[in-house]
Design an enzyme around this catalytic site. Structure first.
Site, PDB file in Angstrom:
ATOM      1  N   LYS A 127       1.454 -14.831  12.764  1.00 14.10           N
ATOM      2  CA  LYS A 127       1.401 -13.763  11.981  1.00 14.10           C
ATOM      3  C   LYS A 127      -0.033 -13.556  12.095  1.00 14.10           C
ATOM      4  CE  LYS A 127       3.238 -14.111   8.843  1.00 14.10           C
ATOM      5  NZ  LYS A 127       4.133 -14.949   8.008  1.00 14.10           N
ATOM      6  N   ARG A 181       6.220  -9.208   0.904  1.00 17.79           N
ATOM      7  CA  ARG A 181       7.403 -10.535   0.487  1.00 17.79           C
ATOM      8  C   ARG A 181       8.607 -10.529   0.074  1.00 17.79           C
ATOM      9  NH1 ARG A 181       2.343 -14.035   2.327  1.00 17.79           N
ATOM     10  NH2 ARG A 181       3.917 -16.253   2.984  1.00 17.79           N
ATOM     11  N   ARG A 212      -3.328 -27.334   5.980  1.00 15.14           N
ATOM     12  CA  ARG A 212      -3.511 -26.578   4.951  1.00 15.14           C
ATOM     13  C   ARG A 212      -2.625 -27.065   3.842  1.00 15.14           C
ATOM     14  NH1 ARG A 212      -1.651 -20.846   5.686  1.00 15.14           N
ATOM     15  NH2 ARG A 212      -0.301 -21.157   4.695  1.00 15.14           N
TER      16      ARG A 212
HETATM   17  P1  ADP Z   1       2.732 -18.668   4.961  1.00 14.21           P
HETATM   18  O1  ADP Z   1       2.721 -17.455   5.639  1.00 14.21           O
HETATM   19  O2  ADP Z   1       2.721 -19.571   5.830  1.00 14.21           O
HETATM   20  O3  ADP Z   1       3.529 -19.215   3.710  1.00 14.21           O
HETATM   21  P2  ADP Z   1       0.671 -17.040   3.437  1.00 14.21           P
HETATM   22  O4  ADP Z   1      -1.457 -17.895   3.748  1.00 14.21           O
HETATM   23  O5  ADP Z   1       0.549 -15.815   3.831  1.00 14.21           O
HETATM   24  O6  ADP Z   1       1.183 -17.933   5.207  1.00 14.21           O
HETATM   25  O7  ADP Z   1       0.274 -17.502   2.634  1.00 14.21           O
HETATM   26  C1  ADP Z   1       0.202 -18.481   1.902  1.00 14.21           C
HETATM   27  C2  ADP Z   1       0.773 -18.721   0.049  1.00 14.21           C
HETATM   28  O8  ADP Z   1       0.150 -17.233  -0.596  1.00 14.21           O
HETATM   29  C3  ADP Z   1       2.116 -18.620   0.172  1.00 14.21           C
HETATM   30  O9  ADP Z   1       2.783 -19.434   0.231  1.00 14.21           O
HETATM   31  C4  ADP Z   1       2.124 -17.045  -0.977  1.00 14.21           C
HETATM   32  O10 ADP Z   1       2.182 -18.808  -2.538  1.00 14.21           O
HETATM   33  C5  ADP Z   1       1.023 -17.685  -1.604  1.00 14.21           C
HETATM   34  N1  ADP Z   1       1.355 -15.727  -1.053  1.00 14.21           N
HETATM   35  C6  ADP Z   1       0.581 -14.733   0.285  1.00 14.21           C
HETATM   36  N2  ADP Z   1       1.028 -13.417   0.434  1.00 14.21           N
HETATM   37  C7  ADP Z   1       1.915 -13.437  -0.156  1.00 14.21           C
HETATM   38  C8  ADP Z   1       2.988 -12.329  -1.293  1.00 14.21           C
HETATM   39  N3  ADP Z   1       3.090 -10.956  -0.425  1.00 14.21           N
HETATM   40  N4  ADP Z   1       2.979 -12.588  -2.272  1.00 14.21           N
HETATM   41  C9  ADP Z   1       3.677 -13.577  -3.230  1.00 14.21           C
HETATM   42  N5  ADP Z   1       3.150 -14.893  -2.370  1.00 14.21           N
HETATM   43  C10 ADP Z   1       1.576 -14.391  -1.680  1.00 14.21           C
END
Ligand code: ADP
Length: 227
Positions: A17, A93, A162
């Site tokens: 993504k 999400r 990360r």
């Molecule tokens: P990944 O898709 O690998 O989990 P992201 O960078 O999209 O990585 O997100 C990292 C973390 O940030 C998630 O595991 C969550 O804790 C938080 N996060 C990101 N976007 C959301 C969201 N829309 N709702 C809730 N938590 C989120």
């Protein structure tokens, strides 16, 4: 052709993504709005949101819907996104987030929701070798590192693994994706917004598939005379 686009990209962790959203945002000249990047920047700046989010993120848990949607609502009401659109990465999400997003993007709505599909064994492999720039979020891997010393080719920032790319946190995030985010696929299908794209193969091949799907939709809208 109508400028800009209002796009959501869904897909499990490691589906590509981040990489595709950066490319799409350049291609359509719209901001890339990544909730993960925004939250990581809040953590880095030690804001009150960042302090509340940090341990949840490290464990691979979701941040509460209200907190995330307040942040997204503020970002999507800035002039660049209201004017030209956005590529939204990492949100929604949960169904509650999708409902809140529907209200935020009124009256225009979304143009398209892309589901980037990659089999789980392949995303596990990609995540274990993933490295990211702490400053701009550019993605690398152990197989395709930056040119010099783990320094970002794009912005010169430090490239790291990360904190939530541990086996445990990856497993938790993939479970949450299945439980909380996959139901959104049928939610968007019912609203005729969902397009499924094969996310395997080279990044260039995937970009060609996504851009092809978006442009086909925009041609249809133009032929129908939609704004
Ligand atoms: P990944 O898709 O690998 O989990 P992201 O960078 O999209 O990585 O997100 C990292 C973390 O940030 C998630 O595991 C969550 O804790 C938080 N996060 C990101 N976007 C959301 C969201 N829309 N709702 C809730 N938590 C989120």
């Amino acid at each position: 052709m109508i400028p800009g686009v209002r796009l959501v990209v869904l897909g499990k962790q490691g589906a590509g993504k981040g990489t595709q959203c950066v490319r799409l945002s350049h291609h359509y000249v719209v901001p890339h709005v990544s909730t993960g990047d925004m939250l990581r920047s809040e953590v880095k700046s030690r804001t009150s949101l960042g302090q509340r989010a940090q341990s949840l993120m490290e464990q691979g848990e979701l941040i509460p819907d209200d907190m995330v949607m307040e942040m997204v609502g503020a970002r999507l009401s800035e002039r660049d996104t209201t004017g030209r659109g956005f590529v939204l990465d990492g949100c929604p999400r949960t169904t509650r987030q999708a409902e809140a997003l529907e209200k935020i993007v009124e009256p225009f709505g979304l143009d398209l929701v892309i589901d980037l599909q990659v089999p789980t064994p392949l995303v596990m492999k990609r995540l274990a070798s993933r490295r990211v720039c702490v400053d701009c979020g550019a993605n690398y891997s152990t197989a395709a590192p930056p040119l010099v010393n783990w320094t970002c080719d794009v912005c010169g920032g430090e490239v790291i693994q990360r904190e939530d790319d541990t086996e445990e946190a990856i497993g938790r995030r993939l479970n949450l994706y299945e439980e909380e985010t996959e139901p959104l696929l049928s939610w968007y299908k019912e609203r005729r917004l969902l397009t499924e794209i094969n996310g395997t193969g080279s990044p260039d091949a995937v970009t060609r598939r996504v851009v092809g799907a978006i442009d086909a939709l925009r041609r249809q809208l133009k032929d129908r005379g939609d704004p």
